[in-house]
Write an enzyme that holds these catalytic residues in place. Structure first.
Site, short mmCIF file in Angstrom:
data_model
loop_
_atom_site.label_atom_id
_atom_site.label_comp_id
_atom_site.label_asym_id
_atom_site.label_seq_id
_atom_site.Cartn_x
_atom_site.Cartn_y
_atom_site.Cartn_z
N LYS A 1 -25.86 19.77 -92.42
CA LYS A 1 -24.68 19.45 -92.47
C LYS A 1 -23.71 17.85 -94.31
CE LYS A 1 -25.13 17.43 -88.58
NZ LYS A 1 -26.64 17.29 -87.91
N ARG B 1 -37.39 17.14 -97.17
CA ARG B 1 -35.97 16.59 -97.22
C ARG B 1 -36.71 15.34 -98.29
NH1 ARG B 1 -30.99 14.92 -94.19
NH2 ARG B 1 -32.88 14.76 -92.41
N ARG C 1 -36.97 9.96 -95.46
CA ARG C 1 -36.21 9.06 -94.72
C ARG C 1 -36.77 8.98 -93.78
NH1 ARG C 1 -30.30 12.14 -92.67
NH2 ARG C 1 -31.23 11.64 -90.43
N ARG D 1 -35.61 14.63 -82.61
CA ARG D 1 -34.09 14.85 -83.15
C ARG D 1 -33.80 15.97 -82.72
NH1 ARG D 1 -34.51 13.54 -88.83
NH2 ARG D 1 -32.52 13.61 -88.74
N ARG E 1 -21.46 13.46 -81.62
CA ARG E 1 -23.32 13.81 -80.58
C ARG E 1 -23.32 14.23 -79.11
NH1 ARG E 1 -25.79 11.84 -86.12
NH2 ARG E 1 -27.32 13.46 -85.61
P1 AMP Z 1 -27.62 11.67 -89.42
O1 AMP Z 1 -27.86 11.54 -90.10
O2 AMP Z 1 -26.56 12.11 -88.15
O3 AMP Z 1 -29.34 13.08 -89.02
O4 AMP Z 1 -27.98 10.32 -88.03
C1 AMP Z 1 -29.63 9.81 -88.03
C2 AMP Z 1 -29.54 8.84 -86.67
O5 AMP Z 1 -28.64 7.44 -86.49
C3 AMP Z 1 -29.38 9.37 -85.74
O6 AMP Z 1 -30.88 10.30 -85.45
C4 AMP Z 1 -28.95 8.33 -84.56
O7 AMP Z 1 -30.41 7.96 -84.20
C5 AMP Z 1 -28.42 8.25 -84.96
N1 AMP Z 1 -26.75 8.65 -85.42
C6 AMP Z 1 -25.58 8.84 -85.88
N2 AMP Z 1 -24.78 9.60 -85.17
C7 AMP Z 1 -24.43 9.88 -84.28
C8 AMP Z 1 -23.83 9.65 -82.64
N3 AMP Z 1 -23.04 10.06 -83.27
N4 AMP Z 1 -24.49 8.97 -81.90
C9 AMP Z 1 -25.84 9.00 -81.54
N5 AMP Z 1 -26.38 8.29 -82.56
C10 AMP Z 1 -26.04 8.73 -83.89
#
Ligand code: AMP
Length: 214
Positions: free
Chosen positions: A13, A127, A160, A171, A88
């Site tokens: 993404k 990554r 990360r 996740r 999400r």
């Molecule tokens: P990402 O960078 O999109 O993979 O997000 C990393 C982490 O941030 C996720 O695993 C969640 O813990 C938190 N997070 C990001 N966006 C959301 C969302 N829309 N709802 C809940 N948690 C989120």
């Protein structure tokens, strides 16, 4: 152009978001990036989000909806936006729709990027991201010219905190349980398209551009 990028962690993404922003000029809104910036800055929001993120769990809906809708209310989102990693959950999607409807707007395109579990795990655990500019690399698929060093700015590349095997696997499970139902939600709304995310990044982008138009 109001667009949502949907797909499991590791689907690409972020990579596609960068290309979409470059071609269409819409602001990129990543709730994950907002949380990471807050963690780095040591804010109260960052502290609250970090405990969930480190476990690969979702940050509670109320918190996420507030930061996402605040961001969407900004002037630069008036002509459109690209949401990456939000919504999400079905609750978040409903709140997003309510927020947009109150402004006479709606989501026009949902791009659902599909990738199989084995590929996702390999992409996540391999990554590496730049500590300074955030550029993303992969130890096998997109190796930097010099190991551990960012091609763009020369800063150190790191993994990360949530890309280790255990957290990455959780996740993906959380995605299947909490986020996958959104596919149904948007199918009912009739604005979703499935994109094969297993191909090379430029082919994935070609399919996206096909949908979004010139
Ligand atoms: P990402 O960078 O999109 O993979 O997000 C990393 C982490 O941030 C996720 O695993 C969640 O813990 C938190 N997070 C990001 N966006 C959301 C969302 N829309 N709802 C809940 N948690 C989120």
């Amino acid at each position: 152009m109001n667009v949502v990028l949907l797909g499991p962690p590791g689907a690409g993404k972020g990579t596609q978001a960068a290309r979409i922003v470059e071609k269409y000029g819409v602001p990129h809104i990543s709730t994950g990036d907002i949380f990471r910036a807050n963690i780095k800055a040591g804010t109260e929001l960052g502290k609250r989000a970090q405990e969930y993120m480190n476990r690969g769990e979702l940050v509670p809906d109320e918190l996420v909806v507030e930061i996402a809708t605040d961001r969407l209310a900004a002037d630069d989102c008036k002509e459109g936006f690209l949401l990456d990693g939000f919504p999400r959950t079905v609750f978040q999607a409903e709140k997003l729709d309510e927020f947009l409807a109150s402004k006479g707007r709606k989501i026009e395109h949902v791009l659902n990027i599909e990738v199989g579990r084995d590929d996702l795990m390999a992409r996540l655990t391999g990554r590496r991201v730049c500590k300074s500019c955030g550029a993303s690399f992969h130890v096998v698929n997109i190796p930097p010219k010099q190991e551990g060093i960012c091609d763009n700015c020369g800063a150190e590349l790191v993994q990360r905190a949530d890309d280790n095997e255990e957290t990455a696997s959780n996740r993906i499970e959380v995605y299947n349980r909490e986020t996958k139902p959104l596919i149904d939600y948007y199918e009912k709304a009739g604005n979703i398209v499935n994109i094969d995310g297993g191909k090379a990044a430029e082919d994935v982008f070609a399919a996206i551009a096909d949908r979004l138009g010139e």
